[in-house]
Motif scaffolding. Structure first.
Motif, mmCIF file in Angstrom:
data_model
loop_
_atom_site.group_PDB
_atom_site.id
_atom_site.type_symbol
_atom_site.label_atom_id
_atom_site.label_comp_id
_atom_site.label_asym_id
_atom_site.label_seq_id
_atom_site.Cartn_x
_atom_site.Cartn_y
_atom_site.Cartn_z
ATOM 1 N N ILE A 279 22.763 25.961 53.091
ATOM 2 C CA ILE A 279 22.577 27.472 52.691
ATOM 3 C C ILE A 279 22.117 28.293 53.860
ATOM 4 N N GLY A 280 22.608 27.866 54.985
ATOM 5 C CA GLY A 280 22.397 28.593 56.409
ATOM 6 C C GLY A 280 22.587 30.222 56.185
ATOM 7 N N SER A 281 23.679 30.460 55.792
ATOM 8 C CA SER A 281 24.031 31.789 55.951
ATOM 9 C C SER A 281 23.951 32.330 54.227
ATOM 10 N N ALA A 282 23.502 31.639 53.428
ATOM 11 C CA ALA A 282 23.620 31.936 51.816
ATOM 12 C C ALA A 282 22.750 33.140 51.454
ATOM 13 N N THR A 283 22.840 34.087 51.750
ATOM 14 C CA THR A 283 22.090 35.458 51.326
ATOM 15 C C THR A 283 22.979 36.233 50.893
ATOM 16 N N ARG A 284 22.994 37.203 49.904
ATOM 17 C CA ARG A 284 23.869 38.151 49.395
ATOM 18 C C ARG A 284 24.258 39.164 50.556
ATOM 19 N N GLN A 285 23.337 39.407 51.450
ATOM 20 C CA GLN A 285 23.390 40.456 52.388
ATOM 21 C C GLN A 285 24.468 39.720 53.552
ATOM 22 N N THR A 286 24.059 38.675 53.716
ATOM 23 C CA THR A 286 24.649 37.943 54.978
ATOM 24 C C THR A 286 26.376 37.499 54.672
ATOM 25 N N ARG A 287 26.189 36.968 53.593
ATOM 26 C CA ARG A 287 27.814 36.807 52.792
ATOM 27 C C ARG A 287 28.600 37.708 52.478
ATOM 28 N N GLY A 288 28.071 38.853 52.176
ATOM 29 C CA GLY A 288 28.682 39.841 52.128
ATOM 30 C C GLY A 288 29.083 40.457 53.434
ATOM 31 N N ALA A 289 28.497 40.607 54.350
ATOM 32 C CA ALA A 289 28.960 40.890 55.554
ATOM 33 C C ALA A 289 29.911 39.955 56.203
ATOM 34 N N MET A 290 29.712 38.734 55.937
ATOM 35 C CA MET A 290 30.936 37.683 56.484
ATOM 36 C C MET A 290 32.280 37.912 55.793
ATOM 37 N N ALA A 291 31.976 38.296 54.461
ATOM 38 C CA ALA A 291 33.270 38.420 53.468
ATOM 39 C C ALA A 291 33.944 39.938 54.180
ATOM 40 N N ASP A 292 33.220 40.671 54.426
ATOM 41 C CA ASP A 292 33.920 42.118 55.099
ATOM 42 C C ASP A 292 34.468 41.868 56.241
ATOM 43 N N LEU A 293 33.958 40.837 56.995
ATOM 44 C CA LEU A 293 34.450 40.882 58.531
ATOM 45 C C LEU A 293 35.609 39.720 58.370
ATOM 46 N N ALA A 294 35.553 38.940 57.437
ATOM 47 C CA ALA A 294 36.900 38.199 57.391
ATOM 48 C C ALA A 294 38.165 39.028 56.835
#
Ligand code: 8YV
Length: 315
Positions: A279-294
């Motif tokens: 769950i290292g990156s498993a917050t709504r905010q961070t996973r959203g930013a990761m998805a946007d960047l990908a």
């Protein structure tokens, strides 16, 4: 003009897949679920999108003659055969930077959890045992010695947090970082012998496979704790189980495992272990930013613009 066709090699969140569907034909895991559809589409698939745990081997790339790019929603991309990609000038991107805080926060949280026995304290109250008397005393964290294996962006974020706890910080990495104020040790074993808490945040892959072995754990010692927020492959998991069972080390807090989502049952029953399901990156905010960047990396490639975050090997 028809939409470019891409292959999702993992079950990806809707907040990544849905925006991609607006500009791409997205084939979701058909290489695993629908051989006929995959054979029919393979010649048209121009990009792959996956997670930090996704496997993108040479053999898969070889089935995709039109493959131009691999976009990973994750900072780790150790499942991607980058050598094979570079041979065909296939570009590879990942999502560094946006998840530093979350992973660093979790590393500190896991360290506190295992040392101060927070999961056990919760259960102690819930199970009605408090009237029996106080819990056994735990281990202090503030002011103790922290060792970090891998001092990249996330490792440095962990160090900054630890300094706020008054901890001393030392590290080992592929090379000394002279610009940083922390003590450098040439190996994980040398570092482990000098610290109370050893945090792993080095990349996965062949270069770090089983880096933390029985010798390193022995060096960490019976008062030492291991925290892994890197990859399960970095630790000799069988040696870790043995060390925890035999008291070679005091305890461990693990967010990653050799064969996720399978976790050795021997770890489930140990009282000196805290376990988390990657769950290292498993917050709504961070996973959203990761998805946007990908997604932004994919859009940039197909617009003929510079990639935002190519992996170091592709820079
Ligand atoms: C997620 C990770 O597991 O970024 C990584 O390398 O391990 C985690 O953030 C995953 O990559 C999210 O897709």
């Amino acid at each position: 003009m028809s939409k470019p066709e891409i292959l999702a090699v993992a079950k990806l969140p809707p907040y990544l897949i849905e925006p991609l569907r607006e500009i791409f034909v997205v084939h979701e895991q058909i290489h695993q679920t629908d051989p006929a559809a995959f054979a029919a589409a393979a010649g048209r698939i121009r990009a792959i999108v996956g997670s930090g745990e996704s496997k993108v081997p040479r053999s898969l790339m070889a089935q995709l003659p039109a493959l131009e790019m691999i976009s990973i929603m994750g900072v780790g991309y150790d499942g991607v055969d980058v050598t094979a990609a570079l041979e065909r000038n296939i570009r590879v991107t990942h999502t560094p930077g946006v998840l530093n805080d979350d992973v660093a926060d979790l590393a500190i949280g896991l360290m506190l959890s295992v040392a101060r026995r927070i999961p056990q304290a919760d259960q102690y109250v819930r199970s009605g045992r408090w009237p029996e008397g106080p819990m056994p005393l735990a281990r202090k964290v503030s002011g103790e010695r922290l060792g970090i294996v891998g001092l990249g962006r996330i490792g440095q974020a962990i160090a900054t947090r630890a300094e706020a706890f008054g901890m001393s910080v030392a590290y080992t990495a592929r090379s000394r970082k002279a610009e940083l104020p922390y003590a450098y040790y040439p190996s994980a074993q040398a570092l482990a012998a000098e610290v109370d808490f050893l945090v792993l945040i080095t990349p996965g892959g062949a270069g770090t496979r089983k880096l933390i072995n029985a010798d390193v754990l022995k060096a960490l010692g019976p008062q030492g704790y291991l925290i892994n927020v890197a990859r399960g492959s970095v630790v000799d998991e069988a040696a870790l189980v043995e060390a925890l069972q035999q008291g070679v080390i005091a305890g461990a807090a693990l967010d990653v495992f050799e064969n996720e989502p399978v976790v050795p049952s021997a770890l489930w029953t140990l009282d000196n272990v805290v376990l988390a399901p990657h769950i290292g990156s498993a917050t709504r905010q961070t996973r959203g930013a990761m998805a946007d960047l990908a997604a932004s990396n994919l859009r940039a490639h197909f617009a003929g613009e510079p990639l935002l975050t190519p992996v170091p090997e592709c820079q």
